[in-house]
Design a protein around this motif. Sequence first.
Motif, mmCIF file in Angstrom:
data_model
loop_
_atom_site.group_PDB
_atom_site.id
_atom_site.type_symbol
_atom_site.label_atom_id
_atom_site.label_comp_id
_atom_site.label_asym_id
_atom_site.label_seq_id
_atom_site.Cartn_x
_atom_site.Cartn_y
_atom_site.Cartn_z
ATOM 1 N N PHE A 9 0.975 -1.065 0.068
ATOM 2 C CA PHE A 9 -0.133 -0.081 0.081
ATOM 3 C C PHE A 9 0.854 1.320 0.117
ATOM 4 C CE2 PHE A 9 -1.397 3.299 3.064
ATOM 5 C CZ PHE A 9 -2.306 4.008 2.262
ATOM 6 N N CYS A 10 2.012 1.103 0.826
ATOM 7 C CA CYS A 10 2.733 2.415 1.003
ATOM 8 C C CYS A 10 3.405 2.584 -0.469
ATOM 9 C CB CYS A 10 3.973 2.085 1.856
ATOM 10 S SG CYS A 10 3.247 2.359 3.565
ATOM 11 N N HIS A 11 3.792 1.644 -1.065
ATOM 12 C CA HIS A 11 4.280 1.721 -2.553
ATOM 13 C C HIS A 11 3.684 2.428 -3.578
ATOM 14 C CE1 HIS A 11 8.531 0.041 -2.251
ATOM 15 N NE2 HIS A 11 8.164 -0.787 -1.549
ATOM 16 N N VAL A 12 2.337 1.998 -3.406
ATOM 17 C CA VAL A 12 1.249 2.573 -4.320
ATOM 18 C C VAL A 12 1.047 3.987 -4.059
ATOM 19 C CG1 VAL A 12 -1.275 2.677 -4.777
ATOM 20 C CG2 VAL A 12 -0.077 0.387 -4.469
ATOM 21 N N VAL A 36 -3.872 -4.495 -1.520
ATOM 22 C CA VAL A 36 -4.403 -3.430 -0.877
ATOM 23 C C VAL A 36 -5.707 -3.900 -0.355
ATOM 24 C CG1 VAL A 36 -5.266 -1.050 -1.365
ATOM 25 C CG2 VAL A 36 -2.932 -1.860 -2.126
ATOM 26 N N GLN A 37 -6.658 -4.265 -1.249
ATOM 27 C CA GLN A 37 -7.741 -4.810 -0.802
ATOM 28 C C GLN A 37 -7.741 -5.599 0.415
ATOM 29 O OE1 GLN A 37 -9.469 -7.179 -4.491
ATOM 30 N NE2 GLN A 37 -9.400 -5.090 -5.502
ATOM 31 N N ARG A 38 -6.868 -6.629 0.563
ATOM 32 C CA ARG A 38 -6.962 -7.369 1.953
ATOM 33 C C ARG A 38 -6.843 -6.280 3.060
ATOM 34 N NH1 ARG A 38 -3.588 -10.994 -1.208
ATOM 35 N NH2 ARG A 38 -1.868 -10.093 -0.291
ATOM 36 N N LEU A 39 -5.658 -5.438 2.856
ATOM 37 C CA LEU A 39 -5.546 -4.501 4.017
ATOM 38 C C LEU A 39 -6.762 -3.603 4.346
ATOM 39 C CD1 LEU A 39 -3.384 -3.072 5.731
ATOM 40 C CD2 LEU A 39 -2.682 -1.701 3.977
ATOM 41 N N ASP A 44 -11.052 -2.721 7.854
ATOM 42 C CA ASP A 44 -12.428 -2.341 7.681
ATOM 43 C C ASP A 44 -12.586 -0.703 7.384
ATOM 44 O OD1 ASP A 44 -15.238 -2.771 7.514
ATOM 45 O OD2 ASP A 44 -15.531 -2.222 9.523
ATOM 46 N N THR A 45 -11.727 -0.322 6.318
ATOM 47 C CA THR A 45 -11.905 1.106 6.055
ATOM 48 C C THR A 45 -11.251 1.242 4.562
ATOM 49 O OG1 THR A 45 -11.474 3.337 6.621
ATOM 50 C CG2 THR A 45 -9.715 1.857 7.001
ATOM 51 N N ARG A 46 -11.655 2.117 3.897
ATOM 52 C CA ARG A 46 -11.252 2.250 2.462
ATOM 53 C C ARG A 46 -9.992 3.294 2.844
ATOM 54 N NH1 ARG A 46 -12.464 2.006 -2.603
ATOM 55 N NH2 ARG A 46 -14.599 1.154 -2.287
ATOM 56 N N ALA A 60 -7.943 7.936 5.930
ATOM 57 C CA ALA A 60 -7.258 7.143 6.772
ATOM 58 C C ALA A 60 -5.995 6.551 6.129
ATOM 59 C CB ALA A 60 -8.399 6.038 6.821
ATOM 60 N N GLY A 61 -6.243 6.457 4.759
ATOM 61 C CA GLY A 61 -4.956 6.071 3.927
ATOM 62 C C GLY A 61 -3.804 7.027 4.196
ATOM 63 N N GLU A 62 -4.150 8.297 4.207
ATOM 64 C CA GLU A 62 -2.991 9.378 4.260
ATOM 65 C C GLU A 62 -2.386 9.152 5.912
ATOM 66 O OE1 GLU A 62 -0.433 12.424 3.180
ATOM 67 O OE2 GLU A 62 -1.949 11.232 2.111
ATOM 68 N N ILE A 63 -3.323 8.901 6.864
ATOM 69 C CA ILE A 63 -2.576 8.698 8.137
ATOM 70 C C ILE A 63 -1.919 7.374 8.186
ATOM 71 C CG2 ILE A 63 -3.235 7.950 10.597
ATOM 72 C CD1 ILE A 63 -5.643 9.815 10.204
ATOM 73 N N LEU A 64 -2.480 6.396 7.613
ATOM 74 C CA LEU A 64 -1.361 5.101 7.530
ATOM 75 C C LEU A 64 -0.362 5.383 6.870
ATOM 76 C CD1 LEU A 64 -1.210 2.256 8.438
ATOM 77 C CD2 LEU A 64 -2.473 1.666 6.372
ATOM 78 N N TYR A 65 -0.229 6.010 5.761
ATOM 79 C CA TYR A 65 0.960 6.069 4.919
ATOM 80 C C TYR A 65 2.106 6.971 5.642
ATOM 81 C CZ TYR A 65 4.170 7.819 1.309
ATOM 82 O OH TYR A 65 5.145 8.019 0.554
ATOM 83 N N LYS A 66 1.536 8.069 6.163
ATOM 84 C CA LYS A 66 2.437 8.898 6.903
ATOM 85 C C LYS A 66 2.965 8.282 8.183
ATOM 86 C CE LYS A 66 0.612 13.398 5.550
ATOM 87 N NZ LYS A 66 0.080 14.936 5.987
ATOM 88 N N ARG A 67 2.278 7.506 8.748
ATOM 89 C CA ARG A 67 2.920 6.781 9.966
ATOM 90 C C ARG A 67 3.832 5.419 9.795
ATOM 91 N NH1 ARG A 67 0.069 7.894 14.738
ATOM 92 N NH2 ARG A 67 -0.454 10.199 14.577
#
Length: 297
Positions: A9-12, A36-39, A44-46, A60-67
């Motif tokens: 996901f981070c690479h995407v 990414v779909q499994r993640l 339980d979030t897009r 949510a994706g931005e938070i996960l990527y930054k962390r």
Amino acid sequence: MNWNDCEMFCHVVEHGGFSAAAHYLGHPKSSISSAVQRLEQELDTRLLERTTRSVRTTEAGEILYKRAAHLFTNLHEACNEALSSRREVAGTLRIAAPYEFGAHHLGPVACRVMETYPHLQLQIDVEHRQINPHVEPYDIVFAMLEHQLPSSSIVIRRMFSLERGLFTSPALLRQMGQPLHPADLKSWPLVVSSADTEWTFTDKDGVDHGVPIQNPRVISANADFRLQAATSSFGITRVTANFCAPAVSRGELVRVRLPDYTCEPLRIYALLPGKRMVPEKVRYFLEALAAYSHALR
């Protein structure tokens, strides 16, 4: 949580899409999409909003990527650092460079590095297009940057500053006459690079004078073709002095010097993916190139 899926996901996000991430990692696009779909299902979030043309992160994706992204980078760097003390310089070093620079400066350095490290393979691709080292799997991308610099996520190292000048055929110089000011070039047929928007000259007081590129006679990203066009009296071209030195020595070209003005040099930069730890093979090659550059001064 499957941490491999999280890294995919981070690479995407980092590479701006599934196709670019798949190309960089050497994996099928379908496997990246499935990860990414499994993640997303596990959390339980897009995480990504997908359209036919682009991919962007949700909140949510931005938070996960930054962390998370820097954690994977740190992990790989730590493993590489732990191995570097006992690992020789080997593997494949992939380099992309523009022709005008690559043909005349990378060859001697590449041969010297291969002599020093017999287990190192070099792949040097001469490219005329702009390359993003985040998207394509090159270890070093050399670029001729004159104005816009790439994003801050790319490490930029200035490596060379090459003397440039104006060159044309003796016949065309006799026909057009000696120019005295950069503005005089507006009446000349110009042979330009496809990346040229203006030619810049600096006067003795340090003031820059730009010559806008308007209706050039020849446009080409290939420096060899531009040299041939200038030799054949199709115009005046701006090129590095060492590149056209053989043609000058044969009398096919002459250098046109503007009194009290110098041509802007060609600055070569090494573009590296934005990681703190530089691989050994990259570091040794850049050190050898820096030593070669210093010897030319």
